[in-house]
Enzyme design. Structure first.
Site, PDB file in Angstrom:
ATOM      1  N   ARG A   1      69.754  -9.101  79.613  1.00  0.00           N
ATOM      2  CA  ARG A   1      69.491  -9.537  78.383  1.00  0.00           C
ATOM      3  C   ARG A   1      70.825  -9.974  77.587  1.00  0.00           C
ATOM      4  NH1 ARG A   1      68.938  -5.986  73.409  1.00  0.00           N
ATOM      5  NH2 ARG A   1      67.643  -7.133  71.938  1.00  0.00           N
TER       6      ARG A   1
ATOM      7  N   HIS B   1      71.234 -13.678  75.744  1.00  0.00           N
ATOM      8  CA  HIS B   1      71.618 -13.556  74.170  1.00  0.00           C
ATOM      9  C   HIS B   1      72.887 -14.482  74.382  1.00  0.00           C
ATOM     10  CE1 HIS B   1      69.405 -10.425  71.788  1.00  0.00           C
ATOM     11  NE2 HIS B   1      68.838 -10.652  73.017  1.00  0.00           N
TER      12      HIS B   1
ATOM     13  N   ASP C   1      78.800 -18.866  77.794  1.00  0.00           N
ATOM     14  CA  ASP C   1      80.489 -18.937  77.789  1.00  0.00           C
ATOM     15  C   ASP C   1      80.905 -17.680  77.430  1.00  0.00           C
ATOM     16  OD1 ASP C   1      79.649 -18.670  74.955  1.00  0.00           O
ATOM     17  OD2 ASP C   1      80.707 -20.299  74.124  1.00  0.00           O
TER      18      ASP C   1
ATOM     19  N   GLU D   1      80.124 -12.382  67.601  1.00  0.00           N
ATOM     20  CA  GLU D   1      78.772 -12.713  68.013  1.00  0.00           C
ATOM     21  C   GLU D   1      77.958 -10.995  68.125  1.00  0.00           C
ATOM     22  OE1 GLU D   1      77.277 -15.184  71.186  1.00  0.00           O
ATOM     23  OE2 GLU D   1      78.663 -16.618  70.557  1.00  0.00           O
TER      24      GLU D   1
ATOM     25  N   ASN E   1      72.043  -8.757  67.806  1.00  0.00           N
ATOM     26  CA  ASN E   1      72.647  -8.303  69.186  1.00  0.00           C
ATOM     27  C   ASN E   1      73.149  -6.577  69.054  1.00  0.00           C
ATOM     28  OD1 ASN E   1      72.559 -10.689  70.598  1.00  0.00           O
ATOM     29  ND2 ASN E   1      74.625 -11.377  69.462  1.00  0.00           N
TER      30      ASN E   1
ATOM     31  N   PRO F   1      64.799 -15.792  69.941  1.00  0.00           N
ATOM     32  CA  PRO F   1      63.438 -15.560  69.608  1.00  0.00           C
ATOM     33  C   PRO F   1      63.151 -14.394  68.902  1.00  0.00           C
ATOM     34  CG  PRO F   1      64.091 -15.887  71.942  1.00  0.00           C
ATOM     35  CD  PRO F   1      65.412 -15.701  71.573  1.00  0.00           C
TER      36      PRO F   1
ATOM     37  N   HIS G   1      60.882  -9.342  80.504  1.00  0.00           N
ATOM     38  CA  HIS G   1      60.453  -8.239  79.616  1.00  0.00           C
ATOM     39  C   HIS G   1      59.668  -7.194  80.575  1.00  0.00           C
ATOM     40  CE1 HIS G   1      60.057 -10.366  75.471  1.00  0.00           C
ATOM     41  NE2 HIS G   1      61.651  -9.848  76.173  1.00  0.00           N
TER      42      HIS G   1
ATOM     43  N   ASP H   1      57.378  -2.888  79.493  1.00  0.00           N
ATOM     44  CA  ASP H   1      56.193  -2.964  80.701  1.00  0.00           C
ATOM     45  C   ASP H   1      55.677  -1.461  80.784  1.00  0.00           C
ATOM     46  OD1 ASP H   1      54.763  -2.870  83.093  1.00  0.00           O
ATOM     47  OD2 ASP H   1      55.948  -4.328  84.309  1.00  0.00           O
TER      48      ASP H   1
END
Length: 323
Positions: A59, A63, A71, A84, A90, A160, A190, A242
């Protein structure tokens, strides 16, 4: 003839560059030949301490790449709390993903100091956790440099959302040169990891005035979710994305979508929208088709907005720009 070929090659390189830089698989073959083995060992050691290493690292890579490119800008810590990683989207990134990269970087720098970027280590670690969970292996292109900017303000609108429609998902992925098939394959991540209840509570309690529960949810699954996530649930509670095989990287995620067991609207829409349903059905039936598409999509994701040459640096400390 030879000159024409060289000109054509230059044109092709320019045409395919699109800000993706020029990555190659054997980038460190002379400067740090054992980098992949060193990273793999560090990731494996971290995984032996906690399973969360796997979904957290995968993940983190996603992200990072979707905001200012792959980067390692998501790794940066700011004393002012405005990097960030401090953005609302986040805050749920698990610390084990960050720690995986830090530990791998320390192990690499013990052998090849100031040679391998944090961005490349994150890309390698993301591949390694997929393999550890039983997913496909693939070659990782290398040569990224670490970004010089990390701002919380750059995150909003670039990741998203759990209520996205198919067209919203496609538009966001297309910005990064990722196709609908790439998007559906990457959504298969996922199959691992967990989500906090507030990310999907609307589907259980306030979907619409005529139906508080989203009618596309499998009724039995909806009851399970309500039991795990009552209305006044502790915000720290998280559940598996899941419900069938949460610790295995497999195509069961797609089988769940066919059964109405997609956790987010943005999961279930992949099956309910006729434009994407055939791909979901294919991935649900063929783990080979899914694995191949996922490997391709991960390599394409790894090219998003990369910095090469003088555009970035090689950090010594992944959490500090210019270190």
């Amino acid at each position: 003839m030879e000159r024409g070929y060289i000109v054509l090659l230059v044109v092709l390189i320019i045409a395919t560059g699109r800000g993706e830089g020029q990555l190659v698989e054997n980038f460190y073959s002379s400067s740090c030949p054992n980098v992949e083995g060193i990273v793999r060992q560090a990731v494996s050691t971290k995984f032996s301490q906690t399973f969360t290493t796997i979904p957290a690292t995968l993940r983190l890579f996603f992200h990072d790449c979707f905001v200012t490119g792959c980067d390692a800008s998501t790794m940066v810590s700011s004393p002012n709390g405005d990097a960030e990683k401090d953005a609302p989207d986040n805050l749920s990134l698990a610390g084990d993903g960050f720690d995986t990269v830090v530990k791998a970087k320390q192990a690499v720098d013990a052998v090849c100091p100031k040679v391998v970027s944090c961005a490349d280590i994150l890309a390698l670690a993301a591949r390694d956790v997929v393999v550890l969970a039983g997913g496909p292996s693939f070659n990782v292109e290398l040569g990224r440099r670490d970004g010089m900017v990390s701002k919380a303000s750059l995150v909003k609108g670039n990741l998203p959302e759990p209520e996205f429609s198919l067209s919203q998902l496609n538009a966001m992925f297309a910005k990064h040169n990722l196709s609908q098939i790439d998007m559906i394959a990457l959504s298969g991540a996922h199959t691992l990891g967990f989500s906090h209840c507030n990310r999907f509570a609307k589907r259980l309690y306030s979907f619409s005035s005529s139906s508080p529960v989203d009618p596309s949810l499998n009724a039995e699954y909806a009851q399970q979710l309500m039991s795990a996530c009552p209305k006044d649930v502790d915000p720290s509670i998280a559940i598996d994305m899941d419900p069938e095989t949460p610790r295995t990287f497999d195509n069961v995620y797609y089988q769940n979508l066919v059964s109405g067991k997609g956790l987010f609207t943005s999961d279930e829409v992949l099956f309910s929208d006729p434009a994407s349903q055939p791909t979901v059905s294919d991935f649900a039936q063929s783990s080979g088709d899914f694995s191949g598409a996922f490997a391709t999509a991960m390599r394409k994701l790894g090219r998003v907005g990369v910095k090469t040459g003088s555009q970035g640096s090689i950090r010594t400390d992944c959490t500090v720009i210019g270190s």
